[in-house]
Design a protein around this motif. Structure first.
Motif, PDB file in Angstrom:
ATOM      1  N   ASN A  79       0.864  -1.178   0.000  1.00 53.13           N
ATOM      2  CA  ASN A  79       0.000   0.000   0.000  1.00 53.13           C
ATOM      3  C   ASN A  79       0.905   1.232   0.000  1.00 53.13           C
ATOM      4  OD1 ASN A  79      -1.781   2.106   0.495  1.00 53.13           O
ATOM      5  ND2 ASN A  79      -3.065   0.894   1.873  1.00 53.13           N
ATOM      6  N   PRO A  80       1.204   1.763  -1.168  1.00 51.49           N
ATOM      7  CA  PRO A  80       2.130   2.910  -1.231  1.00 51.49           C
ATOM      8  C   PRO A  80       1.639   4.103  -0.423  1.00 51.49           C
ATOM      9  CG  PRO A  80       1.739   1.975  -3.422  1.00 51.49           C
ATOM     10  CD  PRO A  80       0.745   1.349  -2.502  1.00 51.49           C
ATOM     11  N   GLY A  81       0.312   4.342  -0.418  1.00 50.65           N
ATOM     12  CA  GLY A  81      -0.221   5.479   0.322  1.00 50.65           C
ATOM     13  C   GLY A  81       0.009   5.352   1.815  1.00 50.65           C
ATOM     14  N   LYS A  83       2.288   3.461   3.293  1.00 50.66           N
ATOM     15  CA  LYS A  83       3.727   3.506   3.561  1.00 50.66           C
ATOM     16  C   LYS A  83       4.230   4.940   3.576  1.00 50.66           C
ATOM     17  CE  LYS A  83       8.147   1.703   1.896  1.00 50.66           C
ATOM     18  NZ  LYS A  83       8.821   0.885   0.855  1.00 50.66           N
ATOM     19  N   ARG A  84       3.744   5.746   2.662  1.00 45.66           N
ATOM     20  CA  ARG A  84       4.172   7.143   2.604  1.00 45.66           C
ATOM     21  C   ARG A  84       3.696   7.912   3.836  1.00 45.66           C
ATOM     22  NH1 ARG A  84       5.764  11.317  -0.528  1.00 45.66           N
ATOM     23  NH2 ARG A  84       4.635  13.293  -0.338  1.00 45.66           N
ATOM     24  N   ARG A  85       2.442   7.672   4.257  1.00 43.40           N
ATOM     25  CA  ARG A  85       1.941   8.371   5.437  1.00 43.40           C
ATOM     26  C   ARG A  85       2.710   7.958   6.690  1.00 43.40           C
ATOM     27  NH1 ARG A  85      -1.858  11.436   7.544  1.00 43.40           N
ATOM     28  NH2 ARG A  85      -2.673  10.957   9.618  1.00 43.40           N
ATOM     29  N   THR A  86       3.024   6.675   6.800  1.00 42.78           N
ATOM     30  CA  THR A  86       3.798   6.210   7.953  1.00 42.78           C
ATOM     31  C   THR A  86       5.161   6.887   8.002  1.00 42.78           C
ATOM     32  OG1 THR A  86       2.678   4.071   7.856  1.00 42.78           O
ATOM     33  CG2 THR A  86       4.738   4.171   9.088  1.00 42.78           C
ATOM     34  N   GLU A  87       5.785   7.039   6.840  1.00 43.46           N
ATOM     35  CA  GLU A  87       7.091   7.704   6.788  1.00 43.46           C
ATOM     36  C   GLU A  87       6.957   9.171   7.151  1.00 43.46           C
ATOM     37  OE1 GLU A  87      11.199   8.104   6.207  1.00 43.46           O
ATOM     38  OE2 GLU A  87       9.890   6.368   6.506  1.00 43.46           O
ATOM     39  N   LEU A  88       5.890   9.837   6.691  1.00 40.04           N
ATOM     40  CA  LEU A  88       5.685  11.247   7.034  1.00 40.04           C
ATOM     41  C   LEU A  88       5.452  11.420   8.529  1.00 40.04           C
ATOM     42  CD1 LEU A  88       3.408  12.440   4.076  1.00 40.04           C
ATOM     43  CD2 LEU A  88       5.820  13.003   4.457  1.00 40.04           C
ATOM     44  N   ARG A  90       6.567   9.475  10.874  1.00 38.54           N
ATOM     45  CA  ARG A  90       7.845   9.232  11.555  1.00 38.54           C
ATOM     46  C   ARG A  90       8.735  10.477  11.509  1.00 38.54           C
ATOM     47  NH1 ARG A  90      12.907   8.156  10.442  1.00 38.54           N
ATOM     48  NH2 ARG A  90      12.512   8.267   8.199  1.00 38.54           N
ATOM     49  N   LYS A  91       8.830  11.083  10.326  1.00 43.12           N
ATOM     50  CA  LYS A  91       9.669  12.282  10.201  1.00 43.12           C
ATOM     51  C   LYS A  91       9.114  13.441  11.024  1.00 43.12           C
ATOM     52  CE  LYS A  91      11.552  11.234   5.618  1.00 43.12           C
ATOM     53  NZ  LYS A  91      11.671  11.682   4.195  1.00 43.12           N
TER      54      LYS A  91
END
Length: 260
Positions: A79-81, A83-88, A90-91
């Motif tokens: 799920n690219p969406g 994964k991207r939200r999880t990374e955001l 985290r940052k």
């Protein structure tokens, strides 16, 4: 007599339907073959093992074959969406944690005295300052000593991009004078004074919000002088751009202030 017996044998009619016997045997074998194929295709592991053992015994006793793995593996669907939200998140959390540490270091003397608390929670980073550090009793004008501490906080916020909400709080003791008809006006004016200083120090005004809560959100009982002093405060909250529903983590524990 011999001629008569031979004539009877020679005259016996020929049977043209003998092929039906072979055809019936063929159909029976074909039906049995399809039954076996259906039994295998139903993928019953128990039946497959019994059938395999029987075939192994019949054709050389090699034993049963390895069972077929019919389990469908539950492979994760990317799920690219997500994964991207999880990374955001985290940052963002790392950035807010660094900001909390910088604020804690800047206000370390006041934190040690128990007059300032720095906490990180799901909303962002909150700096809770006791009113005795900022104002004289019953006044909303910042003292000269408080400006130095607030200037240091403004320096950290100036180059940051997060929204800042300043909230004024009071105790439950009523106030009524020519300037402040109630604690609503007092708490709102105190929050506005801090916002004005931040704007003068270079924090963009569009990022600022001032709110007065009066005595509606106490953090200590108002029955004691110490509790009322704890409730008279200003909270500066740097709001997270991506809220993360985590539990509040106190960055520094502080004892209740005792000054009025």
């Amino acid at each position: 007599m011999e001629r008569r017996a031979r004539r009877k044998f020679d005259d016996e009619p020929e049977n043209h339907e003998r092929w039906l016997i072979s055809y019936a045997d063929f159909i029976t074998l074909l039906f049995a073959f399809f039954v076996v194929m259906y039994a295998i295709s139903s993928v019953n592991i128990g039946k497959y093992k019994v059938f395999s053992d029987a075939l192994g015994d019949a054709f050389g006793g090699q034993g049963s074959a390895e069972p077929i793995n019919t389990q469908v593996q539950n492979l994760p669907i990317p799920n690219p969406g997500l994964k991207r939200r999880t990374e955001l998140i985290r940052k963002e959390k790392e950035q807010m944690t660094k900001l909390a540490q910088d604020l804690l270091s800047t206000l370390a003397p006041l934190v040690k005295e128990g007059k300032v608390r720095v906490t990180q929670n799901s909303r962002g980073v909150s700096v809770e300052i006791n009113a005795s550090v900022l104002f004289d009793p019953g006044d909303a004008r910042l003292t000269a000593e408080s400006r130095e501490a607030l200037q240091a906080v403004a320096t950290l916020l100036k180059d940051d991009s997060h929204a800042v909400q300043v909230e004024g709080h009071s105790d439950n003791v009523p106030i009524r004078n020519a300037i402040f008809p109630s604690n609503w006006e007092l708490s709102a004016m105190r929050a506005g004074s801090v916002v004005r200083l931040f704007i003068e120090a270079g924090v963009p005004p569009e990022r600022m919000t001032a709110v007065g809560h009066a005595s509606n959100f106490p953090v200590a009982p108002n029955e004691t002088p110490e509790g009322r002093a704890r409730n008279r405060r200003v909270a500066v909250t740097i709001l997270s751009g991506i809220p993360d529903p985590s539990t509040e983590i106190p960055t520094e524990a502080a004892a209740p202030a005792t000054q009025p």
